[in-house]
Design an enzyme around this catalytic site. Structure first.
Site, PDB file in Angstrom:
ATOM      1  N   GLY A  11       0.889  -1.251   0.099  1.00 21.73           N
ATOM      2  CA  GLY A  11       0.087   0.111   0.074  1.00 21.73           C
ATOM      3  C   GLY A  11       0.888   1.351  -0.050  1.00 21.73           C
ATOM      4  N   PHE A  12       0.219   2.387   0.057  1.00 18.82           N
ATOM      5  CA  PHE A  12       1.097   3.541  -0.143  1.00 18.82           C
ATOM      6  C   PHE A  12       1.906   3.908   1.165  1.00 18.82           C
ATOM      7  CE2 PHE A  12      -0.069   8.091   1.979  1.00 18.82           C
ATOM      8  CZ  PHE A  12       1.082   8.623   1.351  1.00 18.82           C
ATOM      9  N   ILE A  13       1.436   3.781   2.333  1.00 20.87           N
ATOM     10  CA  ILE A  13       2.420   4.033   3.449  1.00 20.87           C
ATOM     11  C   ILE A  13       3.054   2.887   3.623  1.00 20.87           C
ATOM     12  CG2 ILE A  13       2.455   4.316   5.950  1.00 20.87           C
ATOM     13  CD1 ILE A  13      -0.379   5.576   5.885  1.00 20.87           C
ATOM     14  N   ASP A  32       0.626  -9.043   1.330  1.00 19.93           N
ATOM     15  CA  ASP A  32      -0.390  -7.868   0.601  1.00 19.93           C
ATOM     16  C   ASP A  32      -1.323  -8.763  -0.134  1.00 19.93           C
ATOM     17  OD1 ASP A  32      -1.696  -5.796  -0.590  1.00 19.93           O
ATOM     18  OD2 ASP A  32      -0.166  -4.544   0.360  1.00 19.93           O
ATOM     19  N   GLY A  37      -3.714  -2.460  -2.315  1.00 24.43           N
ATOM     20  CA  GLY A  37      -2.015  -2.270  -2.451  1.00 24.43           C
ATOM     21  C   GLY A  37      -1.702  -2.457  -3.907  1.00 24.43           C
ATOM     22  N   LEU A  77      -0.183  -3.080   8.988  1.00 26.88           N
ATOM     23  CA  LEU A  77      -0.978  -1.727   8.382  1.00 26.88           C
ATOM     24  C   LEU A  77      -2.123  -2.367   7.479  1.00 26.88           C
ATOM     25  CD1 LEU A  77       1.873  -0.505   8.868  1.00 26.88           C
ATOM     26  CD2 LEU A  77       1.806   0.451   6.673  1.00 26.88           C
ATOM     27  N   TYR A 150     -16.161   2.105  10.027  1.00 23.79           N
ATOM     28  CA  TYR A 150     -14.834   2.323   9.901  1.00 23.79           C
ATOM     29  C   TYR A 150     -13.778   2.401  11.373  1.00 23.79           C
ATOM     30  CZ  TYR A 150     -10.021   2.361   7.793  1.00 23.79           C
ATOM     31  OH  TYR A 150      -8.807   2.348   7.607  1.00 23.79           O
ATOM     32  N   LYS A 154     -11.669   0.003  13.784  1.00 26.42           N
ATOM     33  CA  LYS A 154     -10.455   0.382  14.150  1.00 26.42           C
ATOM     34  C   LYS A 154     -10.520   0.393  15.749  1.00 26.42           C
ATOM     35  CE  LYS A 154      -7.820   0.621  10.775  1.00 26.42           C
ATOM     36  NZ  LYS A 154      -6.489  -0.280  10.563  1.00 26.42           N
TER      37      LYS A 154
END
Ligand code: UDP
Length: 318
Positions: A11-13, A32, A37, A77, A150, A154
């Protein structure tokens, strides 16, 4: 050097975190399923012998056990990404966030592998008591509004991680990420910065939702990944929750104007009602700003990259 597992590392981060850990000489394993991603995020890392990519869902317990057993740290993540995803695919999002995290924690506890759990500023819900401190109340809207699912998922992950810390002595640290931006972030799941930049660069209208007076604080992914590495290595962070991001607020309208200017774009800025984008049952957060004193006091965190620098970097990568 220790072997490190990054769930959601494509993914991005995650991809920026991989890059940083490999630069430090660490051996990195990524799991992943490429649901959000992308291979292109990590393509440049594949030639590094210390980089290993496994295309698999974190819901595959067997695979997860093989990986976790050989690793010394886990950055978790992998999760459903973005407001759009939770609205379009509520079931899948909720299950990956809850069951996925449970699998990570359960196996990590068996082998006593420290875990950094990435949570989200969504856990604060529509609390409007700014800035948000880690111990603040979480305020969720109606169960019929998918968005709040969401934050709920979390928040449950956080509760679970704290329970594993208290009852199983699993070393965990929880990080609530506020809005993060940087190269490789996709606009496909609703994130505002890559969407505005794409619109500005292609001369298409920049679509501001609502009246644009809502505010957010944007932090650069480089500052974020530096802090994640510091936190997992900090024994005093164990069993704790930290806000992470920037505390510099900007309205979404001003963000659109800034991007238009930096991209030297002729795009029009247009305002679109939320209902047109997210349907009738949508509530946005008017403001979202973290209190960063806890992370500042512990690891001396101070974002180094300004919003302007970060936006320029993304615009230049096009
Ligand atoms: N937003 C917007 N145009 C877009 C995407 C998002 O005006 O194309 C707005 C969105 O309504 C919100 C803000 O930008 O008020 C940040 O949205 P994002 O989904 O990036 O993050 P979050 O709402 O989770 O903070």
């Amino acid at each position: 050097m220790a072997k490190i597992l990054i769930t959601g590392g494509a993914g991005f981060i995650g991809s920026h975190l991989c890059e940083k850990l490999l630069q430090k000489g660490e051996e990195v394993f990524v799991i992943d399923d490429l649901s959000t991603g992308r291979m292109e995020n990590i393509a440049h890392l594949k030639k590094n012998k210390k980089f290993h990519f496994i295309k698999e869902t974190i819901l595959n317990r067997k695979k997860m056990e093989i990986l976790i057993k050989k690793c010394r740290k886990i950055f978790h993540l992998a999760a459903a990404v973005g407001v759009k995803t939770i609205i379009d695919k509520p079931l899948e999002s909720f299950l990956i966030n809850i069951n996925g995290t449970e699998i990570v924690l359960e196996i990590a506890a068996k082998y006593k592998v420290p875990v950094l759990i990435t949570s989200s500023s969504e856990v604060y819900g529509k609390n409007n008591n700014l800035p948000f401190k880690e111990e603040d109340d979480r305020v969720y809207g109606s169960i019929y509004h998918n968005r709040w699912g969401y934050g709920l998922s979390k928040g449950s992950d956080e509760f679970l991680a704290l329970a594993y810390f208290q009852e199983k002595n699993l070393p965990i640290v929880i990080v609530r990420l506020f809005n993060v931006i940087g190269p490789r972030q996709s606009g496909a799941y609703g994130m505002v910065a890559p969407r505005f930049i794409k619109q500005a660069l292609s001369g298409k209208p920049i679509m501001v939702y609502g009246n644009g007076e809502q505010t957010r604080c944007f932090a650069d992914v480089e500052d974020i990944t530096d802090a994640l590495i510091k936190l997992i290595n900090e024994p005093r962070a164990r069993g704790e929750i930290f806000n992470l991001g920037s505390s510099k607020e900007i309205t979404i309208k001003a963000l659109a104007q800034e991007i238009k200017l930096l991209a030297n774009s002729k795009s029009k800025i247009v305002f679109v009602p939320y209902t047109k984008v997210y349907g009738p049952n949508f509530e946005d957060m008017a403001h979202r700003r973290p209190d960063l004193s806890k992370i500042k006091n512990l690891i001396g965190y101070q974002p180094k990259i300004t919003l302007k620098e970060s936006l320029k970097k993304i615009i230049n990568k096009g």
